[in-house]
Structures are given as structure tokens and as C-alpha cells.
Write a protein that holds these residues in place. Structure first.
Motif, PDB file in Angstrom:
ATOM      1  N   VAL A  53       3.880 -27.408 -27.410  1.00 60.20           N
ATOM      2  CA  VAL A  53       5.139 -27.004 -26.796  1.00 60.20           C
ATOM      3  C   VAL A  53       5.289 -27.638 -25.414  1.00 60.20           C
ATOM      4  CG1 VAL A  53       6.472 -25.044 -25.944  1.00 60.20           C
ATOM      5  CG2 VAL A  53       5.219 -24.844 -28.092  1.00 60.20           C
ATOM      6  N   SER A  54       4.212 -27.648 -24.633  1.00 57.00           N
ATOM      7  CA  SER A  54       4.267 -28.276 -23.306  1.00 57.00           C
ATOM      8  C   SER A  54       4.562 -29.764 -23.421  1.00 57.00           C
ATOM      9  CB  SER A  54       2.944 -28.044 -22.577  1.00 57.00           C
ATOM     10  OG  SER A  54       2.715 -26.662 -22.368  1.00 57.00           O
ATOM     11  N   ALA A  55       4.002 -30.415 -24.448  1.00 58.12           N
ATOM     12  CA  ALA A  55       4.261 -31.846 -24.650  1.00 58.12           C
ATOM     13  C   ALA A  55       5.745 -32.083 -24.948  1.00 58.12           C
ATOM     14  CB  ALA A  55       3.395 -32.378 -25.786  1.00 58.12           C
ATOM     15  N   LEU A  56       6.363 -31.193 -25.717  1.00 56.99           N
ATOM     16  CA  LEU A  56       7.786 -31.338 -26.010  1.00 56.99           C
ATOM     17  C   LEU A  56       8.626 -31.157 -24.748  1.00 56.99           C
ATOM     18  CD1 LEU A  56       7.919 -29.410 -29.407  1.00 56.99           C
ATOM     19  CD2 LEU A  56       8.299 -31.859 -29.063  1.00 56.99           C
ATOM     20  N   PHE A  57       8.238 -30.232 -23.881  1.00 59.20           N
ATOM     21  CA  PHE A  57       8.950 -30.082 -22.612  1.00 59.20           C
ATOM     22  C   PHE A  57       8.775 -31.328 -21.740  1.00 59.20           C
ATOM     23  CE2 PHE A  57       8.439 -25.198 -22.967  1.00 59.20           C
ATOM     24  CZ  PHE A  57       9.557 -25.141 -23.772  1.00 59.20           C
ATOM     25  N   LEU A  58       7.592 -31.928 -21.794  1.00 62.46           N
ATOM     26  CA  LEU A  58       7.372 -33.174 -21.046  1.00 62.46           C
ATOM     27  C   LEU A  58       8.229 -34.300 -21.610  1.00 62.46           C
ATOM     28  CD1 LEU A  58       3.500 -33.072 -20.484  1.00 62.46           C
ATOM     29  CD2 LEU A  58       5.277 -32.828 -18.747  1.00 62.46           C
ATOM     30  N   VAL A  59       8.401 -34.326 -22.936  1.00 60.68           N
ATOM     31  CA  VAL A  59       9.287 -35.316 -23.553  1.00 60.68           C
ATOM     32  C   VAL A  59      10.703 -35.171 -22.995  1.00 60.68           C
ATOM     33  CG1 VAL A  59      10.426 -35.953 -25.719  1.00 60.68           C
ATOM     34  CG2 VAL A  59       7.961 -35.630 -25.663  1.00 60.68           C
ATOM     35  N   SER A  60      11.137 -33.919 -22.802  1.00 64.34           N
ATOM     36  CA  SER A  60      12.460 -33.687 -22.226  1.00 64.34           C
ATOM     37  C   SER A  60      12.550 -34.255 -20.812  1.00 64.34           C
ATOM     38  CB  SER A  60      12.755 -32.185 -22.215  1.00 64.34           C
ATOM     39  OG  SER A  60      13.979 -31.924 -21.565  1.00 64.34           O
ATOM     40  N   PHE A  88      19.991 -46.863 -23.174  1.00 66.40           N
ATOM     41  CA  PHE A  88      19.076 -46.061 -22.351  1.00 66.40           C
ATOM     42  C   PHE A  88      19.678 -44.688 -22.056  1.00 66.40           C
ATOM     43  CE2 PHE A  88      16.903 -50.071 -21.432  1.00 66.40           C
ATOM     44  CZ  PHE A  88      15.584 -49.649 -21.376  1.00 66.40           C
ATOM     45  N   ILE A  89      20.962 -44.654 -21.719  1.00 63.96           N
ATOM     46  CA  ILE A  89      21.604 -43.379 -21.407  1.00 63.96           C
ATOM     47  C   ILE A  89      21.611 -42.474 -22.630  1.00 63.96           C
ATOM     48  CG2 ILE A  89      23.823 -42.317 -20.835  1.00 63.96           C
ATOM     49  CD1 ILE A  89      24.355 -44.655 -18.958  1.00 63.96           C
ATOM     50  N   GLY A  90      21.953 -43.032 -23.790  1.00 59.59           N
ATOM     51  CA  GLY A  90      21.997 -42.231 -25.000  1.00 59.59           C
ATOM     52  C   GLY A  90      20.643 -41.708 -25.416  1.00 59.59           C
ATOM     53  N   LEU A  91      19.632 -42.605 -25.419  1.00 57.92           N
ATOM     54  CA  LEU A  91      18.290 -42.169 -25.812  1.00 57.92           C
ATOM     55  C   LEU A  91      17.728 -41.159 -24.816  1.00 57.92           C
ATOM     56  CD1 LEU A  91      16.655 -45.518 -27.018  1.00 57.92           C
ATOM     57  CD2 LEU A  91      17.398 -43.600 -28.425  1.00 57.92           C
ATOM     58  N   GLY A  92      17.945 -41.408 -23.522  1.00 57.16           N
ATOM     59  CA  GLY A  92      17.441 -40.473 -22.514  1.00 57.16           C
ATOM     60  C   GLY A  92      18.046 -39.092 -22.664  1.00 57.16           C
ATOM     61  N   THR A  93      19.365 -39.041 -22.838  1.00 58.58           N
ATOM     62  CA  THR A  93      20.029 -37.741 -23.010  1.00 58.58           C
ATOM     63  C   THR A  93      19.560 -37.051 -24.281  1.00 58.58           C
ATOM     64  OG1 THR A  93      21.979 -38.588 -21.842  1.00 58.58           O
ATOM     65  CG2 THR A  93      22.264 -36.592 -23.149  1.00 58.58           C
ATOM     66  N   ALA A  94      19.425 -37.824 -25.372  1.00 56.66           N
ATOM     67  CA  ALA A  94      19.002 -37.240 -26.643  1.00 56.66           C
ATOM     68  C   ALA A  94      17.605 -36.625 -26.541  1.00 56.66           C
ATOM     69  CB  ALA A  94      19.034 -38.310 -27.738  1.00 56.66           C
ATOM     70  N   PHE A  95      16.662 -37.372 -25.968  1.00 55.40           N
ATOM     71  CA  PHE A  95      15.303 -36.851 -25.853  1.00 55.40           C
ATOM     72  C   PHE A  95      15.225 -35.693 -24.857  1.00 55.40           C
ATOM     73  CE2 PHE A  95      14.038 -40.880 -27.858  1.00 55.40           C
ATOM     74  CZ  PHE A  95      13.131 -40.391 -28.782  1.00 55.40           C
ATOM     75  N   ALA A  96      16.054 -35.722 -23.816  1.00 54.86           N
ATOM     76  CA  ALA A  96      16.063 -34.615 -22.851  1.00 54.86           C
ATOM     77  C   ALA A  96      16.479 -33.313 -23.533  1.00 54.86           C
ATOM     78  CB  ALA A  96      17.000 -34.939 -21.688  1.00 54.86           C
ATOM     79  N   MET A  97      17.532 -33.372 -24.325  1.00 55.67           N
ATOM     80  CA  MET A  97      18.003 -32.167 -25.016  1.00 55.67           C
ATOM     81  C   MET A  97      17.100 -31.807 -26.195  1.00 55.67           C
ATOM     82  SD  MET A  97      20.633 -31.189 -23.265  1.00 55.67           S
ATOM     83  CE  MET A  97      19.647 -31.763 -21.867  1.00 55.67           C
ATOM     84  N   LEU A  98      16.653 -32.825 -26.939  1.00 56.09           N
ATOM     85  CA  LEU A  98      15.812 -32.573 -28.112  1.00 56.09           C
ATOM     86  C   LEU A  98      14.475 -31.964 -27.708  1.00 56.09           C
ATOM     87  CD1 LEU A  98      15.604 -32.943 -31.211  1.00 56.09           C
ATOM     88  CD2 LEU A  98      14.521 -35.148 -30.772  1.00 56.09           C
ATOM     89  N   GLY A  99      13.889 -32.432 -26.610  1.00 54.18           N
ATOM     90  CA  GLY A  99      12.598 -31.915 -26.181  1.00 54.18           C
ATOM     91  C   GLY A  99      12.657 -30.435 -25.846  1.00 54.18           C
ATOM     92  N   ILE A 100      13.695 -30.026 -25.099  1.00 57.00           N
ATOM     93  CA  ILE A 100      13.828 -28.611 -24.750  1.00 57.00           C
ATOM     94  C   ILE A 100      14.076 -27.767 -25.998  1.00 57.00           C
ATOM     95  CG2 ILE A 100      15.329 -26.929 -23.618  1.00 57.00           C
ATOM     96  CD1 ILE A 100      15.609 -28.759 -21.304  1.00 57.00           C
ATOM     97  N   GLY A 101      15.012 -28.198 -26.826  1.00 55.64           N
ATOM     98  CA  GLY A 101      15.360 -27.420 -28.007  1.00 55.64           C
ATOM     99  C   GLY A 101      14.205 -27.271 -28.975  1.00 55.64           C
ATOM    100  N   THR A 102      13.545 -28.392 -29.298  1.00 56.65           N
ATOM    101  CA  THR A 102      12.420 -28.345 -30.228  1.00 56.65           C
ATOM    102  C   THR A 102      11.258 -27.556 -29.642  1.00 56.65           C
ATOM    103  OG1 THR A 102      13.098 -30.544 -31.003  1.00 56.65           O
ATOM    104  CG2 THR A 102      10.943 -29.758 -31.700  1.00 56.65           C
TER     105      THR A 102
END
Length: 344
Positions: A53-60, A88-102
């Protein structure tokens, strides 16, 4: 079911009206027995899930950093560079939201208590409600494990702290230059004598080329030759040119010579949120913004007749040069774009 009971209403297979309470063909089985998860019984599995879970938050957090790298460190002067920046903007935003949600979902699945609870309804009493609410909050905090799992707590706080920043930077560019905001939208490439050319080919337009009922998308001559800032300048300077019968135009004082034989030019940038106005209804002489259906009356100097836009489309004063080509008399007399900017 035996053959003699098939279809028999007195067999007990079906609950009937008036049947005594508690007598059913199938009794309520109640809740199934609770099955503990691996993380409930194995401390090593729980620690491993905590690290996941901490790793996923770090991904965000990393996704947010990627967004800023794309937004600030990547040039966007050309179409190719703009595509890389958007990637870069799209991937960054996607991983930021995906990391928190997952991460939150994984936290709930593996570490938060999953036992069933039944709460009886109680009378509403102000003081008791407050005490009960405090107890519920304390139970939630305790069951979430956020107090005894500092790694989860710290990574979650970090991810939540940086996640909103991309939206803030997109909505407001945090530009400290003096011409920020409405001043930047007040001036475009249009100037005295600048020819109107077709978008995107760049060919000049004669007044005789514009027929009644037509709508032509134009840009200022020289825009296609810019090496830097082409897209930014185009975003401000795009114009729609149309022709009406001059008798149909309702012209306000001071604008008598802003058109040429019924040919008028107006900014394509909607004054609501800046979408491109691109739909022209010939019979009603209305311009329509497809984003939020703001409608502008071409006969009445593109004043708003419907929708959320709060300001008429800016008009570009035009005339013709010695060769009969359409040219601008000046720049717009007011800022283009959304009307929520201060226009004073």
C-alpha cells in the motif's frame, strides 16, 4: 420435492398471507461465519501488505512529479514537443490518481477490519449523538490502523498533499509576469493592414470570395511562419468571417466602418470558458459554441442570446486593401476569451 406435494399450496414450500411469524419454508440462515484473511493471522503478510500500500502511495507521488516535469521542463513550441508534453502530463496525472485510489482499495481489502457489524437504530438526542459520533470516529481511526502504521500514514499524507497540485497549476499557471491574465489576452497578432488568411493553409482572402451565408476560419498573415509561440498566438487570434446583407446588421455607434459590405469578423474564442465557436446557423444568423451551447446573434454584434456566456464575442474591425484582400484595421478593441477575467 415428492410428487404428491408438487403444486400443493399446503406443502409449506411457499410463505402464505396470514402465516404465523417465524414459520418459513427456509429459515433465515443468518450471517456466514467470518473467515479471517491471511493478513489477519500472519504478521509477515500484514507487513507485506502495508509495504504494498505504501508503494502505491509512492507511485502517486512519483506520478505528480512526472506531471510537473512534463509541465515545466518540457518545451511545447512545436507539435512534436507538445505531444511529448501532453504524454508526460497525462501519464503523471493518471499515475497520481491511480496510485492513491488503488492504494486505498488495497488497504481496505487487506488491512482494515472486514467483520460484519449490525447497529441498532437509536433515538436522536443531541448530546448522545455527539458522544456516539466521537466513538464512531475513534473506532474508524483505530480500525484503519493509521495510528500504529506510520509508514502508511506518512505516505498517504504525502500523496494527498501533492495530488491536488497539478490541478492548481493547470487552472492557474502561476505566472509572475506583468502581462499575466487579461493583459495577455488583450493583444494579438492582428494589427493595421494585416491580411486575413485561411486557417490553416494561409492563403489570403478577397472580399469577393466571401458569399452570403458562408463562414470562413481565418488567422492573421504571418502566424504560420512563427518559430516560437505559434500555438499560443493562434489560440488568441483565430477569427470567423461571415457575410450578411448589410441591412440586417444592427450596428452600434462607433462601429459603422468595422465591416465591409456586410462582411464581419469575430473572435472564435467563446467568452464563457474559451471553447472554439465553430457552428454557424445561416437561417437564424446565430453562432453556437458546442461546449455549453452559448449562442451569439451575428446580426446584433454577436451579443449573447442563450447560454452561460456573459459577454459578446469581440469584433475585429476589417476593411480591404488596394488589391481587394481583406485586412484588419487594428487589433481587437477588448480582450478575447473568457469573460471571468477582469476587463477594466
Amino acid at each position: 420435492m415428492s410428487e404428491q406435494n408438487y403444486g400443493n399450496p399446503d406443502s409449506g414450500a411457499v410463505a402464505r398471507s396470514g402465516q404465523p411469524e417465524g414459520q418459513f419454508a427456509i429459515e433465515n440462515p443468518g450471517l456466514p461465519p467470518h473467515r479471517p484473511r491471511l493478513t489477519d493471522t500472519d504478521p509477515k503478510a500484514a507487513k507485506r501488505a502495508e509495504r504494498q500500500v505504501s508503494a502505491l502511495f509512492l507511485v502517486s507521488i512519483i506520478g505528480t512529479i512526472v506531471f510537473f516535469l512534463g509541465y515545466f521542463a518540457t518545451s511545447n513550441e512545436t507539435i512534436g514537443e507538445l505531444r511529448v508534453q501532453n504524454l508526460f502530463i497525462g501519464l503523471g496525472t493518471a499515475f497520481a490518481m491511480l496510485g492513491i485510489g488503488t492504494g486505498i482499495v488495497q488497504w481496505a481489502r487487506t488491512l482494515m477490519p472486514d467483520h460484519e457489524m449490525i447497529e441498532e437504530r437509536h433515538d436522536i438526542r443531541t448530546e448522545e449523538d455527539r458522544v456516539i459520533a466521537e466513538e464512531i470516529i475513534e473506532d474508524v481511526i483505530e480500525e484503519s490502523g493509521i495510528k500504529r502504521r506510520p509508514l502508511l500514514r506518512n505516505t498517504l499524507i504525502g500523496a494527498l498533499a501533492v495530488a491536488p497540485l497539478p490541478a492548481i497549476f493547470i487552472l492557474r499557471d502561476l505566472d509572475n509576469s506583468e502581462d499575466y491574465g487579461v493583459e495577455r489576452l488583450r493583444h494579438t497578432m492582428w494589427d493595421t493592414g494585416v491580411r486575413l488568411v485561411r486557417d490553416p493553409v494561409g492563403t489570403p482572402i478577397k472580399a469577393s470570395d466571401i458569399t452570403i451565408g458562408s463562414a470562413v476560419h481565418v488567422i492573421p498573415e504571418g502566424l504560420n511562419e512563427l518559430e516560437h509561440g505559434k500555438l499560443n498566438e493562434k489560440a488568441k487570434a483565430v477569427v470567423l468571417v461571415m457575410r450578411l446583407n448589410p441591412d440586417q446588421l444592427n450596428i452600434s455607434p462607433g462601429r459603422e466602418d468595422w465591416h465591409y459590405n456586410g462582411i464581419v469578423a469575430y473572435s472564435k474564442i467563446c467568452t464563457h470558458v474559451g471553447c472554439p465557436v465553430a457552428l454557424y446557423e445561416q437561417h437564424t444568423h446565430h453562432l453556437l459554441c458546442p461546449c455549453h451551447q452559448s449562442t451569439f446573434d451575428l446580426k446584433d454584434e454577436c451579443k449573447v442570446v442563450f447560454g452561460p456566456a456573459g459577454h459578446a464575442l469581440p469584433q475585429l474591425p476589417i476593411t480591404v486593401d488596394s488589391e481587394g484582400y481583406l485586412v484588419a484595421q487594428s487589433d481587437f478593441h477588448e480582450p478575447v476569451g473568457p469573460s471571468y477575467w477582469e476587463r477594466g
